[in-house]
Scaffold this active site. Sequence first.
Site, PDB file in Angstrom:
ATOM      1  N   ASP A 408     -17.214   8.712 -12.156  1.00 49.13           N
ATOM      2  CA  ASP A 408     -16.952   8.455 -10.737  1.00 49.13           C
ATOM      3  C   ASP A 408     -17.392   7.016 -10.433  1.00 49.13           C
ATOM      4  O   ASP A 408     -18.479   6.589 -10.831  1.00 49.13           O
ATOM      5  CB  ASP A 408     -17.722   9.443  -9.867  1.00 49.13           C
ATOM      6  N   GLY A 450      -8.737  10.622  -6.429  1.00 50.72           N
ATOM      7  CA  GLY A 450      -9.606   9.620  -5.834  1.00 50.72           C
ATOM      8  C   GLY A 450     -10.063   8.604  -6.840  1.00 50.72           C
ATOM      9  O   GLY A 450      -9.271   7.976  -7.539  1.00 50.72           O
ATOM     10  N   ASP A 451     -11.402   8.417  -6.946  1.00 48.83           N
ATOM     11  CA  ASP A 451     -11.972   7.465  -7.905  1.00 48.83           C
ATOM     12  C   ASP A 451     -12.629   8.202  -9.065  1.00 48.83           C
ATOM     13  O   ASP A 451     -13.571   7.710  -9.689  1.00 48.83           O
ATOM     14  CB  ASP A 451     -12.979   6.551  -7.219  1.00 48.83           C
ATOM     15  N   GLU A 452     -12.115   9.413  -9.390  1.00 48.26           N
ATOM     16  CA  GLU A 452     -12.680  10.228 -10.452  1.00 48.26           C
ATOM     17  C   GLU A 452     -11.787  10.183 -11.697  1.00 48.26           C
ATOM     18  O   GLU A 452     -10.562  10.376 -11.608  1.00 48.26           O
ATOM     19  CB  GLU A 452     -12.844  11.681  -9.984  1.00 48.26           C
TER      20      GLU A 452
END
Length: 534
Positions: A408, A450-452
């Site tokens: 993340d 997302g940002d994962e």
Amino acid sequence: MRSKRLSDSIIIRLLALSLAIMIFGVLSRYYALGSFLRQDLGQVVSEQQLALAGYVAHDIDDKIRQRKALLSRLATALPPELLDQPDALRAWLKERYQYQPLFSIGLFVVRPDGRVIADYPEVPHRMQVNYGDRDYIRQSLQGRFYIGKATTGRSSGVPVLPMSAPVQASGEVPAVLVGVTAIAAPGFLDLLQQSRIGDHRDSFLLISPRDHQIITASQSELTLQPMPEPGRDPLHDQAMAGYRGAAVAATPQGEEEVRAIVQVPSTGWLVVAKLPGRDAFATVARVQHFTLRQALIAFVVFSLLACGGMYIVLRPLFRAARHADRMTRGELPLEPLPIHRKDEVGYLIASFNRLLRKLEDKQTELAQMAHHDSLTGLPNRLLLSDRLHVALAQAQRRETRLALLFMDLDSFKMINDTLGHKAGDKVLWQAAQRLSGTVRQSDTLARIGGDEFVLLLSDLDDKAEDIARTVADKCLEAFDTPFLVSGTSCQLGISIGIAIGDGYSNPDSLLQAADQAMYRVKKTGSSGSATITL
């Protein structure tokens, strides 16, 4: 029945159209070919005439320059004291004349009063002739070389061309050296006089615009004749006004003629090459008659062969139509149609095949969209789940281990809030590129939202935990360099949770364990990694 209906609607119509086009082509070609051939042949003949005239002009120019150089050298070398010694001067002229006999009529020296001092070869009555009225004597007394007007020689009685050069002594001109060449002398203007273009007797003219006369011509009776009066010959008038080149023009008698005009550089004379239009364009009528005969023969042959030929041409189209019909009924699988020829029919079949391939590409694209992230191009959660199940099955069969890295991005929300979502998308794309550079081809890097990001390392040995930590360290190093977005340098970190499992691990449990390990790192407030072994 269907084949017969197709023949009636296509082959017969195409045959009728082809015959109509052929008849129209024969008629239009018969009437238009003459004009086209005349224009094209006229250009070719004009260029040939221009080349011939240029060759003759170059030959004349060389011979004039030779005589000019010789006469100028002799005038410069003539000792002034010999002007008072006629016998010695004649001997001097004899010696030079025999060495270079370029002036067929001879050489002589004239006083300023027009009287001859000495000559060679010796002409008895030349000494009694006064040359003071000659243009070349008057011009050379003013100190320059001059080519006189072509005229009938007073001593020789034949058409001659005189040239003169001043004899210099103490800045004055006490005498003029004159060289005279017969116009018909061998090796002088004989190339122009004796040349013929085909059977045309009046092929070449040599004109002096300065003296308004025809110096000589391949038609000997035109030698020393005056030029045509202004208005009688338009092309001749253009030449006098400065035109040089080749053109098809009408003669004063109203006949067509191809004429080329080239200037002799050293004299300003004009070489004119002429060819009657009836000779230049004789090929046109023969070609028209030949075309008509051949067209009639071709019409008969075409009518006999067109029906069979048309069927042969369209046969691949009939085959392709039957093949496509069987595919639509399910009798054959969907596959590219065979192409037998690279013609319009082949192009049509190739276009149909491209349509099939485009449909297949669309299906592949849809499959790509269903299993990959549209922003980064990485596998999505669905494809990751499939590969995780495959990796677990392989680990169970081979008794190996695997690792799952849940990653993340740190401080990513701040970039979205301050620089906007477009800048955030660029950061995500750059992050995906950096992470992709740290993994093997056999590994799977996925963006699950997302940002994962999740990295699947499969087929590991007992050192699986060490390998996973090494890979995690490489991922952390990849984020040491700031990201450059819209001219702004952004420093991001990354939190990595590692879950180690074997062939008997549950895929959901592995993913959940890696997620928990990642949040454990998040709580520390700095980038790093944590490991959970199942």
